[in-house]
Motif scaffolding. Structure first.
Motif, PDB file in Angstrom:
ATOM      1  N   ASP A 161     -39.629  74.873 120.825  1.00 17.09           N
ATOM      2  CA  ASP A 161     -39.434  73.529 120.273  1.00 17.09           C
ATOM      3  C   ASP A 161     -40.571  72.615 120.702  1.00 17.09           C
ATOM      4  O   ASP A 161     -41.162  71.893 119.888  1.00 17.09           O
ATOM      5  CB  ASP A 161     -38.089  72.995 120.758  1.00 17.09           C
ATOM      6  CG  ASP A 161     -37.713  71.655 120.138  1.00 17.09           C
ATOM      7  OD1 ASP A 161     -38.228  71.326 119.057  1.00 17.09           O
ATOM      8  OD2 ASP A 161     -36.889  70.944 120.745  1.00 17.09           O
ATOM      9  N   SER A 162     -40.912  72.646 121.965  1.00 13.70           N
ATOM     10  CA  SER A 162     -41.976  71.799 122.488  1.00 13.70           C
ATOM     11  C   SER A 162     -43.334  72.177 121.896  1.00 13.70           C
ATOM     12  O   SER A 162     -44.129  71.312 121.520  1.00 13.70           O
ATOM     13  CB  SER A 162     -42.019  71.916 124.012  1.00 13.70           C
ATOM     14  OG  SER A 162     -43.073  71.159 124.549  1.00 13.70           O
ATOM     15  N   ILE A 163     -43.600  73.475 121.798  1.00 15.89           N
ATOM     16  CA  ILE A 163     -44.876  73.936 121.234  1.00 15.89           C
ATOM     17  C   ILE A 163     -45.015  73.477 119.790  1.00 15.89           C
ATOM     18  O   ILE A 163     -46.065  72.959 119.372  1.00 15.89           O
ATOM     19  CB  ILE A 163     -44.979  75.466 121.335  1.00 15.89           C
ATOM     20  CG1 ILE A 163     -45.089  75.904 122.794  1.00 15.89           C
ATOM     21  CG2 ILE A 163     -46.186  75.983 120.546  1.00 15.89           C
ATOM     22  CD1 ILE A 163     -44.978  77.413 122.993  1.00 15.89           C
ATOM     23  N   ALA A 164     -43.963  73.671 119.005  1.00 18.37           N
ATOM     24  CA  ALA A 164     -44.012  73.295 117.593  1.00 18.37           C
ATOM     25  C   ALA A 164     -44.173  71.788 117.434  1.00 18.37           C
ATOM     26  O   ALA A 164     -44.960  71.315 116.605  1.00 18.37           O
ATOM     27  CB  ALA A 164     -42.747  73.770 116.890  1.00 18.37           C
ATOM     28  N   TYR A 165     -43.429  71.037 118.234  1.00 18.03           N
ATOM     29  CA  TYR A 165     -43.473  69.572 118.164  1.00 18.03           C
ATOM     30  C   TYR A 165     -44.906  69.077 118.345  1.00 18.03           C
ATOM     31  O   TYR A 165     -45.425  68.304 117.522  1.00 18.03           O
ATOM     32  CB  TYR A 165     -42.593  69.002 119.284  1.00 18.03           C
ATOM     33  CG  TYR A 165     -41.640  67.931 118.851  1.00 18.03           C
ATOM     34  CD1 TYR A 165     -42.088  66.741 118.297  1.00 18.03           C
ATOM     35  CD2 TYR A 165     -40.268  68.096 119.016  1.00 18.03           C
ATOM     36  CE1 TYR A 165     -41.209  65.757 117.913  1.00 18.03           C
ATOM     37  CE2 TYR A 165     -39.373  67.113 118.636  1.00 18.03           C
ATOM     38  CZ  TYR A 165     -39.851  65.950 118.082  1.00 18.03           C
ATOM     39  OH  TYR A 165     -38.973  64.975 117.704  1.00 18.03           O
ATOM     40  N   ASN A 166     -45.540  69.503 119.426  1.00 20.85           N
ATOM     41  CA  ASN A 166     -46.872  68.996 119.734  1.00 20.85           C
ATOM     42  C   ASN A 166     -47.880  69.342 118.650  1.00 20.85           C
ATOM     43  O   ASN A 166     -48.642  68.488 118.174  1.00 20.85           O
ATOM     44  CB  ASN A 166     -47.347  69.553 121.077  1.00 20.85           C
ATOM     45  CG  ASN A 166     -46.650  68.905 122.249  1.00 20.85           C
ATOM     46  OD1 ASN A 166     -46.031  67.861 122.113  1.00 20.85           O
ATOM     47  ND2 ASN A 166     -46.745  69.524 123.413  1.00 20.85           N
ATOM     48  N   ALA A 167     -47.911  70.613 118.265  1.00 20.66           N
ATOM     49  CA  ALA A 167     -48.915  71.058 117.303  1.00 20.66           C
ATOM     50  C   ALA A 167     -48.755  70.365 115.965  1.00 20.66           C
ATOM     51  O   ALA A 167     -49.727  69.886 115.367  1.00 20.66           O
ATOM     52  CB  ALA A 167     -48.828  72.569 117.133  1.00 20.66           C
ATOM     53  N   HIS A 168     -47.531  70.254 115.495  1.00 21.85           N
ATOM     54  CA  HIS A 168     -47.339  69.766 114.147  1.00 21.85           C
ATOM     55  C   HIS A 168     -47.296  68.252 114.073  1.00 21.85           C
ATOM     56  O   HIS A 168     -47.531  67.678 113.002  1.00 21.85           O
ATOM     57  CB  HIS A 168     -46.101  70.433 113.557  1.00 21.85           C
ATOM     58  CG  HIS A 168     -46.276  71.928 113.478  1.00 21.85           C
ATOM     59  ND1 HIS A 168     -45.335  72.811 113.922  1.00 21.85           N
ATOM     60  CD2 HIS A 168     -47.323  72.676 113.058  1.00 21.85           C
ATOM     61  CE1 HIS A 168     -45.783  74.052 113.753  1.00 21.85           C
ATOM     62  NE2 HIS A 168     -46.982  73.985 113.241  1.00 21.85           N
ATOM     63  N   ASP A 169     -47.063  67.588 115.198  1.00 20.09           N
ATOM     64  CA  ASP A 169     -47.213  66.133 115.198  1.00 20.09           C
ATOM     65  C   ASP A 169     -48.688  65.750 115.107  1.00 20.09           C
ATOM     66  O   ASP A 169     -49.029  64.704 114.546  1.00 20.09           O
ATOM     67  CB  ASP A 169     -46.571  65.528 116.441  1.00 20.09           C
ATOM     68  CG  ASP A 169     -45.051  65.490 116.339  1.00 20.09           C
ATOM     69  OD1 ASP A 169     -44.516  65.859 115.271  1.00 20.09           O
ATOM     70  OD2 ASP A 169     -44.392  65.118 117.324  1.00 20.09           O
ATOM     71  N   ILE A 170     -49.561  66.590 115.651  1.00 17.84           N
ATOM     72  CA  ILE A 170     -50.997  66.364 115.451  1.00 17.84           C
ATOM     73  C   ILE A 170     -51.319  66.433 113.960  1.00 17.84           C
ATOM     74  O   ILE A 170     -51.998  65.565 113.398  1.00 17.84           O
ATOM     75  CB  ILE A 170     -51.831  67.405 116.222  1.00 17.84           C
ATOM     76  CG1 ILE A 170     -51.710  67.198 117.726  1.00 17.84           C
ATOM     77  CG2 ILE A 170     -53.309  67.327 115.790  1.00 17.84           C
ATOM     78  CD1 ILE A 170     -52.420  68.274 118.530  1.00 17.84           C
TER      79      ILE A 170
END
Length: 397
Positions: A212-221
């Motif tokens: 969840d954290s990995i996806a959040y960071n990458a895709h918020d960029i």
């Protein structure tokens, strides 16, 4: 700065070709069962059946019109809670396969983890928690559990989806002490007990949290740059992103614009996945848990390396400063909070404005919170306009 590459020997060995799980993985045939006993399905195990129930639920369909960062009315190409959940599920399955954990359970928890989110993302959650401050508060993780335990009405013999214990426990990622005590009183030794006795979640649940954290960071960029609120050069201030952007340009000097952004994000995602696999395998090998319960008694077996954790934290801080607190974002989220607060006050005073199944409940404040939490962005806006005559968030075309 986190390492960029790994020797193959540092990664966990792949499982046998028949998909055999590690001894610390949860097995579907060893499930603690469902709150309401049901006969098994002939072609699906318990976790596969849970996944299918989630995908067919009303709450899951609503995620397509619930905010991730950018409000749903702001554009069709920004991520929603649904697309985010699918991305988390993909990352989580890849990680589970590498660590020989139960892929079906991991996918199931990933797809369900945001079912309790309000409209308007974290702004809606904060507003609803404030409204409920004298009525037990509001936690979106607890709300996700309420959705699958109580609020879905699809079966003749019980409320909710009647999911397996392991799926329900994975959904409850966070829980306050007060709520844990209340859940434990209603279900002794149940999904909240680990918050009271200090045990960890299953490795499958831990893995979903990290995915969840990995996806959040990458895709918020990605969404931040697409929106124009983040400049690509500004994101390159973050070491974790810059190193992959520079590597992409070294390999493909002609890259620019969105292709460069996508390639840098792709490499960043891969690096984080390999880091989790390597670091988690080292931790698991060191402790050598021989059962899921043994794994629960050891802290932080699924994890980043220290270097990657520091890089990930730095990226989160950058996004918080430059995206989540951007004036254009806060302008929209302030309006969203007002919509939620207004709706709560209106429904509390005039419950007949809600659907009868909510209006007739005796627990008035919680019924209002459940009703609002289940709304999509667009329905919340439409209801607010119907009840107040004000259009705070006009649809963009």
């Amino acid at each position: 700065m986190a390492e960029r590459g790994w020797q193959l020997s540092a990664l966990p060995p792949t499982g046998p070709r028949d998909g055999g799980l590690a001894p610390y993985a949860l097995q579907a045939h060893q499930t603690r069962g469902r709150r309401h006993p049901e006969p098994g399905a002939p072609t699906r195990d318990a976790f596969q059946r849970d996944r299918d129930r989630i995908v067919h639920s009303t709450a899951f369909r609503r995620l397509v019109y619930k905010t991730q960062v950018f409000l749903n009315h702001e554009g069709d190409l920004f991520r929603t809670r649904l697309t985010h959940s699918l991305e988390v599920a993909q990352l989580a399955r890849s990680l589970a396969r590498g660590l020989r954990l139960n892929e079906d359970l991991v996918e199931t928890v990933a797809l369900a983890h945001d079912l309790g989110h309000t409209p308007f993302g974290h702004a809606g959650q904060d507003a609803l928690n404030h409204c409920m401050r004298e009525h037990g508060g509001f936690e979106h993780n607890l709300q996700s559990l309420r959705v699958v335990d109580l609020l879905e009405h699809r079966y003749p013999d019980f409320d909710g989806l009647n999911l397996s214990f392991e799926t329900r426990e994975g959904i409850l990622k966070h829980c306050s002490q007060a709520n844990a005590l209340a859940l434990e009183a209603a279900e002794p030794g149940g999904v909240a007990s680990r918050f009271l006795d200090g045990r960890e979640a299953s490795l499958e649940a831990q893995l979903c949290n990290l995915a969840d954290s990995i996806a959040y960071n990458a895709h918020d960029i990605d969404d931040g740059v697409r929106s124009g609120l983040l400049a690509l050069e500004a994101v390159r201030e973050v070491p974790l992103f810059r190193i992959h952007c520079d590597a992409a340009l070294a390999d493909h000097p002609q890259l620019q614009g969105r292709r460069l952004l996508y390639e840098a994000i792709r490499r960043m995602l891969s690096t984080q996945v390999y880091d989790v696999l390597s670091s988690s395998w080292q931790a698991i090998s060191s402790q050598a848990p021989q059962s899921p319960e043994a794994a629960r008694r050891t802290r932080h077996l699924v994890r980043f390396s220290e270097a990657m954790q520091a890089d990930s934290t730095e990226l989160k801080r950058f996004l918080f400063r430059h995206l989540y607190r951007h004036p254009q974002v806060t302008e929209m989220t302030d309006k969203a909070k007002r919509i939620v607060a207004d709706l709560f006050a209106l429904y509390l005073a005039r419950p007949a404005e809600m659907r009868p199944s909510f209006a007739e409940r005796p627990d008035r404040a919680r019924a209002v919170a459940d009703y609002i939490a289940g709304m999509t962005d667009r329905f919340a806006c439409a209801e607010h306009e119907r009840l107040t005559g004000q259009r705070l968030l006009a649809q963009r075309v």
